[in-house]
Structure formats: structure tokens, C-alpha cells
Design an enzyme around this catalytic site. Structure first.
Site, PDB file in Angstrom:
ATOM      1  CB  THR A   1      -0.925  -0.004   1.241  1.00  0.00           C
ATOM      2  OG1 THR A   1      -1.730  -1.172   1.215  1.00  0.00           O
ATOM      3  CG2 THR A   1      -1.824   1.214   1.260  1.00  0.00           C
TER       4      THR A   1
ATOM      5  CG  ASP B   1      -1.283  -7.783  -2.103  1.00  0.00           C
ATOM      6  OD1 ASP B   1      -1.185  -8.560  -1.118  1.00  0.00           O
ATOM      7  OD2 ASP B   1      -2.105  -6.863  -2.164  1.00  0.00           O
ATOM      8  CB  SER B   2       2.632  -8.103   1.604  1.00  0.00           C
ATOM      9  OG  SER B   2       1.425  -8.009   2.311  1.00  0.00           O
ATOM     10  CB  SER B   3      -1.576 -11.598  -0.069  1.00  0.00           C
ATOM     11  OG  SER B   3      -2.233 -10.734   0.836  1.00  0.00           O
TER      12      SER B   3
ATOM     13  CG  ASP C   1      -2.181  -8.085   4.729  1.00  0.00           C
ATOM     14  OD1 ASP C   1      -2.476  -7.327   5.679  1.00  0.00           O
ATOM     15  OD2 ASP C   1      -2.924  -8.256   3.749  1.00  0.00           O
TER      16      ASP C   1
ATOM     17  CB  THR D   1       2.355 -10.511  16.074  1.00  0.00           C
ATOM     18  OG1 THR D   1       3.245 -11.555  16.472  1.00  0.00           O
ATOM     19  CG2 THR D   1       1.070 -11.144  15.556  1.00  0.00           C
TER      20      THR D   1
ATOM     21  CB  THR E   1       2.025 -20.032  23.485  1.00  0.00           C
ATOM     22  OG1 THR E   1       0.726 -19.713  23.979  1.00  0.00           O
ATOM     23  CG2 THR E   1       2.802 -18.737  23.270  1.00  0.00           C
ATOM     24  CD  GLN E   2      -4.082 -22.371  20.015  1.00  0.00           C
ATOM     25  OE1 GLN E   2      -5.058 -21.745  20.421  1.00  0.00           O
ATOM     26  NE2 GLN E   2      -4.152 -23.640  19.635  1.00  0.00           N
ATOM     27  CB  CYS E   3      -1.002 -16.792  24.494  1.00  0.00           C
ATOM     28  SG  CYS E   3      -1.982 -17.990  25.418  1.00  0.00           S
TER      29      CYS E   3
END
Length: 343
Positions: free
Chosen positions: A16, A60-62, A93, A168, A279-281
Site C-alpha cells: 500500500t 502484494d504482500s499476500s 500483511d 506480529t 503458544t497460541q497466546c
């Protein structure tokens, strides 16, 4: 290296930040980054020389992948001795994935590599692109006694500089899109640019830059959830040529203790597949053996990701598998901080 003003190279990969809006049609289009000083004349006020290089076809970063990571690393390698710092312009992203990967690929890095981007196009009235870009260049040009202050891969967004492999993306809508939940900010931009020197990475600057380009994509990422089936998990581990799996577990590294689950992991490890527990946290750390529900993972040889982010876990796994080292050396290397990615 420049003996007067620092030389900073802007590397545009896409995203972007490099778009401008046609105000008649509302359509976004890429602009020529060679003309960036005309587009943002404020850059002329910075005490550095700015040059630009761009992907032949910005993406695009995707669509970002390890082949593009290698392209970015090669651009830095090619221009390393002629520049004092680098700013990589990237879509938000997948920025944390790319920036984390570059931190592992650039061993003995002794200059700043600052990733940045924006939530709104550079030509938008309310854009965050200009501030992100201007301050990123300023950060990359910071010097003390003609030596770079920053000597690592970092990410700048919305007034904060982070260690790249600690970041993140947490929000797709707010300007404050990134967070570093397990490590303090490296710098904060306000009326003054405040650098937190005690948190900066301290590399061995006497060693020559080594650029690692062999990344192995034969890995998988599995997020555990209540009710995950044996068939689904087994299908992942039956993937041909699989080298490693990152398990996103609950809390401090916990998982189901059902026999079928543990047996799948045990058999995979016997086959030489590396299994990493993260961890998912959003914040916090894996502490295997702290609860009974993670003790079995520790016993069968699952590797602790400690407080690594999923983004850094993925790129570190690709990097270490690509090093073709022994299983024991792999486990030791993964569980220690190579570039400040874990505490």
C-alpha cells in the site's frame, strides 16, 4: 561507507505504501519510486543521501514467499558496502514474516535494515505512509561516531521501532497495526526520537556479513483446537518430504494427552521430523513440563519455541532446516536466541 552523510537505500517490494489514488476514478496505482523525493519533498530535510531500488514487478504482500525473501537479501548483499542503512518498503500483511526471515538470513548484520509500510496509500489525505517512511529513514541513518546505532533487522510502524522477529500484526484497521508483546520497543518517535539502547541487538561487528539463501519450505503449521481429529493431524504428518511442524498449542505449551495424539508426534520425531511447540497466546511463553499436559511433549523430544512469535518460528524453522544440521544441533540452535528472537 560514507564519510559524510549516511547513504540509505530504499528497497520497494510492493504494498500500500507505494500506491497513489487517482482522485478522478478512485483507483489505486503504483508510482515510480525513483521520483520519491519529488513525491515527498520532506525527505530532503533528512541528513542523509537516499537512493532507491525496486522489485521489477512489485507484489502484494499476500504473494510474498521465500523466493522473494532471497531477492531482498540479495539486494542488501549487493549494496551492503555502499550504504549505511536500508529501508524495506513492504505490505503490512506478511511484513512480520519477511522481516523475521531476513533477521535469520543476514548473519553478522552490522547495519540497520528497517521494514515499514502503511495502512493507507502514500497519496491518501490521511495517510500514515509519510511518517512511517520519513522516520524509518531517520532511524536507518542514526549514527554514533560514524557507526550505525541500529545493527539489526527491525520494523517501524506508527511511532514505534520494534525488533522485527518479535513482531506480529495485530490489527487490519488501525494505524497501530503491529505489536511486540514479549520484547520492549527499540525506539519511540515523539517530539524527539528516543532510542532504548539497552534493548538493541549487539552483534559481533568484526565478522563479515553472511547471507543465507537456502530456505526449506517443507514445513507445516498446525493450530490445535478442541476436537482436532486424528485423521486431520495424521494427514499433515504424512505430507511427502515434510521436515518440520510448528504446533500452536494452548497457554504455556499445553495439548491433549490422548494416546493417538502423542503417538503421532512420537512417530514423526523418530522419522526425523522436527516438531516445535509455540503458544497460541499473543504474549507469554511455552514452558514445557510446567503442566502435566505438556510434560509428555518434553519427554518425547518436542522442541520448545519458548516466547517466539509464530512468524519468527516459521522463518527460523525454514532457515535451520536449510542448514542441514544434525537433529541434536537443530534442537540446540532452535532453543537459543540466534538473533534476539527469544528471551
Amino acid at each position: 561507507m560514507s564519510t559524510t552523510k549516511p547513504n540509505i537505500l530504499l528497497i520497494y517490494t510492493g504494498g500500500t505504501i507505494g500506491m497513489v489514488k487517482d482522485f478522478k476514478t478512485g483507483v489505486l496505482r503504483a508510482f515510480n519510486f525513483k521520483n520519491i523525493l519529488k513525491r515527498i519533498p520532506e525527505l530532503n530535510l533528512l541528513d542523509c543521501n537516499i537512493d532507491t531500488v525496486s522489485f521489477k514487478e512489485p507484489i502484494d504482500s499476500s504473494n510474498m514467499n521465500p523466493e522473494y525473501w532471497v531477492q531482498i537479501a540479495e539486494l542488501i548483499e549487493k549494496h551492503y558496502h555502499d550504504n549505511d542503512g536500508f529501508v524495506v518498503l513492504h505490505g503490512s500483511d506478511t511484513m512480520s514474516y519477511t522481516a523475521s526471515a531476513l533477521s535469520f538470513m543476514l548473519e553478522n548484520l552490522a547495519k540497520p535494515v528497517v521494514f515499514t509500510g502503511s495502512q493507507l496509500p502514500i497519496g491518501d489525505l490521511r495517510t500514515d505512509a509519510k511518517e512511517n517512511l520519513i522516520t524509518s529513514i531517520q532511524v536507518a541513518s542514526l549514527q554514533h561516531r560514524k557507526k550505525p546505532v541500529i545493527k539489526e533487522v527491525c520494523l517501524y510502524f506508527e511511532y514505534k521501532l520494534y525488533r522485527a522477529n518479535r513482531t506480529t500484526k495485530i490489527n487490519a484497521e488501525h494505524f497501530e497495526a503491529f505489536a511486540s508483546l514479549n520484547y520492549p520497543d527499540l525506539a519511540e518517535s515523539g517530539v524527539h526520537l528516543k532510542v532504548n539502547n539497552e534493548y538493541l541487538f549487539k552483534p559481533n561487528v568484526n565478522k563479515k556479513l553472511v547471507v543465507h539463501k537456502n530456505l526449506d519450505k517443507n514445513i507445516a503449521l498446525v493450530k490445535l483446537f478442541p476436537g482436532i481429529s486424528e485423521a486431520v493431524l495424521q494427514s499433515v504428518f504424512n505430507t511427502p518430504n515434510l521436515k518440520g511442524v510448528i504446533l500452536e498449542t494452548y497457554g504455556a505449551g499445553n495439548c491433549t494427552t490422548e494416546a493417538w495424539f502423542i503417538n503421532i508426534l512420537k512417530n514423526a520425531i523418530k522419522k526425523g521430523i522436527h516438531i516445535i511447540n509455540v503458544t497460541q497466546c499473543s504474549g507469554g511463553s511455552v514452558i514445557m513440563g510446567h503442566y502435566e499436559t505438556s510434560n509428555q511433549l518434553k519427554k518425547i523430544g518436542v522442541i520448545s519455541g519458548k516466547d517466539i512469535t509464530t512468524e519468527a518460528a516459521v522463518s527460523k524453522l525454514m532457515y535451520l532446516v536449510g542448514q542441514n544440521i544434525s537433529h541434536n544441533a537443530f534442537k540446540i540452535s532452535y532453543e537459543i536466541a540466534l538473533r534476539g528472537e527469544i528471551t
